[in-house]
Design a protein around this motif. Sequence first.
Motif, PDB file in Angstrom:
ATOM      1  N   LEU A  24      24.291  -1.538  29.923  1.00  0.00           N
ATOM      2  CA  LEU A  24      24.126  -2.374  28.735  1.00  0.00           C
ATOM      3  C   LEU A  24      23.114  -3.499  28.916  1.00  0.00           C
ATOM      4  O   LEU A  24      22.725  -4.133  27.948  1.00  0.00           O
ATOM      5  CB  LEU A  24      25.484  -2.960  28.320  1.00  0.00           C
ATOM      6  N   GLN A  25      22.690  -3.742  30.143  1.00  0.00           N
ATOM      7  CA  GLN A  25      21.768  -4.849  30.396  1.00  0.00           C
ATOM      8  C   GLN A  25      20.449  -4.713  29.642  1.00  0.00           C
ATOM      9  O   GLN A  25      19.976  -5.682  29.055  1.00  0.00           O
ATOM     10  CB  GLN A  25      21.522  -4.989  31.909  1.00  0.00           C
ATOM     11  N   PRO A  26      19.790  -3.503  29.607  1.00  0.00           N
ATOM     12  CA  PRO A  26      18.540  -3.400  28.834  1.00  0.00           C
ATOM     13  C   PRO A  26      18.747  -3.698  27.345  1.00  0.00           C
ATOM     14  O   PRO A  26      17.900  -4.331  26.717  1.00  0.00           O
ATOM     15  CB  PRO A  26      18.102  -1.938  29.049  1.00  0.00           C
ATOM     16  N   SER A  27      19.884  -3.260  26.786  1.00  0.00           N
ATOM     17  CA  SER A  27      20.149  -3.555  25.376  1.00  0.00           C
ATOM     18  C   SER A  27      20.313  -5.052  25.173  1.00  0.00           C
ATOM     19  O   SER A  27      19.843  -5.609  24.175  1.00  0.00           O
ATOM     20  CB  SER A  27      21.411  -2.829  24.903  1.00  0.00           C
ATOM     21  N   ALA A  28      20.983  -5.698  26.102  1.00  0.00           N
ATOM     22  CA  ALA A  28      21.168  -7.148  25.991  1.00  0.00           C
ATOM     23  C   ALA A  28      19.817  -7.856  26.080  1.00  0.00           C
ATOM     24  O   ALA A  28      19.548  -8.791  25.318  1.00  0.00           O
ATOM     25  CB  ALA A  28      22.105  -7.643  27.085  1.00  0.00           C
ATOM     26  N   ASN A  29      18.957  -7.400  26.982  1.00  0.00           N
ATOM     27  CA  ASN A  29      17.630  -8.019  27.110  1.00  0.00           C
ATOM     28  C   ASN A  29      16.810  -7.810  25.837  1.00  0.00           C
ATOM     29  O   ASN A  29      16.125  -8.718  25.367  1.00  0.00           O
ATOM     30  CB  ASN A  29      16.876  -7.449  28.309  1.00  0.00           C
ATOM     31  N   ALA A  30      16.879  -6.590  25.288  1.00  0.00           N
ATOM     32  CA  ALA A  30      16.148  -6.314  24.048  1.00  0.00           C
ATOM     33  C   ALA A  30      16.699  -7.170  22.912  1.00  0.00           C
ATOM     34  O   ALA A  30      15.937  -7.677  22.078  1.00  0.00           O
ATOM     35  CB  ALA A  30      16.251  -4.831  23.692  1.00  0.00           C
ATOM     36  N   GLY A  31      17.994  -7.341  22.878  1.00  0.00           N
ATOM     37  CA  GLY A  31      18.603  -8.192  21.854  1.00  0.00           C
ATOM     38  C   GLY A  31      18.143  -9.631  21.980  1.00  0.00           C
ATOM     39  O   GLY A  31      17.868 -10.300  20.977  1.00  0.00           O
ATOM     40  N   LYS A  32      18.034 -10.121  23.205  1.00  0.00           N
ATOM     41  CA  LYS A  32      17.553 -11.490  23.416  1.00  0.00           C
ATOM     42  C   LYS A  32      16.113 -11.638  22.938  1.00  0.00           C
ATOM     43  O   LYS A  32      15.750 -12.630  22.312  1.00  0.00           O
ATOM     44  CB  LYS A  32      17.646 -11.855  24.900  1.00  0.00           C
ATOM     45  N   GLN A  33      15.278 -10.637  23.249  1.00  0.00           N
ATOM     46  CA  GLN A  33      13.891 -10.697  22.816  1.00  0.00           C
ATOM     47  C   GLN A  33      13.786 -10.661  21.295  1.00  0.00           C
ATOM     48  O   GLN A  33      12.997 -11.392  20.691  1.00  0.00           O
ATOM     49  CB  GLN A  33      13.091  -9.544  23.420  1.00  0.00           C
ATOM     50  N   GLU A  34      14.581  -9.796  20.650  1.00  0.00           N
ATOM     51  CA  GLU A  34      14.571  -9.704  19.190  1.00  0.00           C
ATOM     52  C   GLU A  34      15.043 -11.012  18.567  1.00  0.00           C
ATOM     53  O   GLU A  34      14.480 -11.486  17.583  1.00  0.00           O
ATOM     54  CB  GLU A  34      15.455  -8.536  18.729  1.00  0.00           C
ATOM     55  N   LEU A  35      16.067 -11.609  19.148  1.00  0.00           N
ATOM     56  CA  LEU A  35      16.568 -12.888  18.654  1.00  0.00           C
ATOM     57  C   LEU A  35      15.487 -13.955  18.770  1.00  0.00           C
ATOM     58  O   LEU A  35      15.282 -14.751  17.840  1.00  0.00           O
ATOM     59  CB  LEU A  35      17.827 -13.298  19.435  1.00  0.00           C
TER      60      LEU A  35
END
Length: 200
Positions: free
Chosen positions: A46-57
């Motif tokens: 789940l870490q890549p999804s979390a990183n992508a979510g942070k970037q999108e935010l």
Amino acid sequence: MSQQINLLEERREPLGSALLALASVALMLVGLLAYWGVLLTDSNRLQPSANAGKQELARVKAALQVEQQRQTGGHDGATLKAELAVLRPQAEAVRQLVDQVRSGALGSREGYASYLIVLASISEDGLWLTHVAVSNAGKAVRISGRALRNESVMRYAGRLNKAFALHGVQFNALEMTPESLVRAGETGKPVLTTVSFKLF
């Protein structure tokens, strides 16, 4: 006679109970380790999804900040008027196009499939079409082709005028030009003599 009873006698637990307790603790430890491994795997997945979510935010926050700046004074009235002045001619061109489509000035909304159906339904032996053009919002049709005989062209033109009258199209002119076809690379006697024609 007297008898002594030792009330402080130690009771010894059997060895089997201790081993059972030790096995239970070991089993619980193995279960905890397995659960920790599952959690670690899920966390890594789940870490890549979390990183992508942070970037999108971060991107959305930046866009929101730009929009807020724009609304609070990033554009003055003169800038908005200039943008409107640029967009007005484009909007006017689109409005004119829509008006022409609605009025039928650009032709039928259904297209010209019915014209092609009429052409396909009229046949003449020894005559073939090479070009069809529809213009003037469907009121003008130009047809080119070839025929083996002049008479075939005349019969075909008469039948076309009757068929296209339902569409408001009239063929008023006919051009015929004799052609002699020879084999490629040869000169001399023609292989075939045809008539090239145009109806409009």
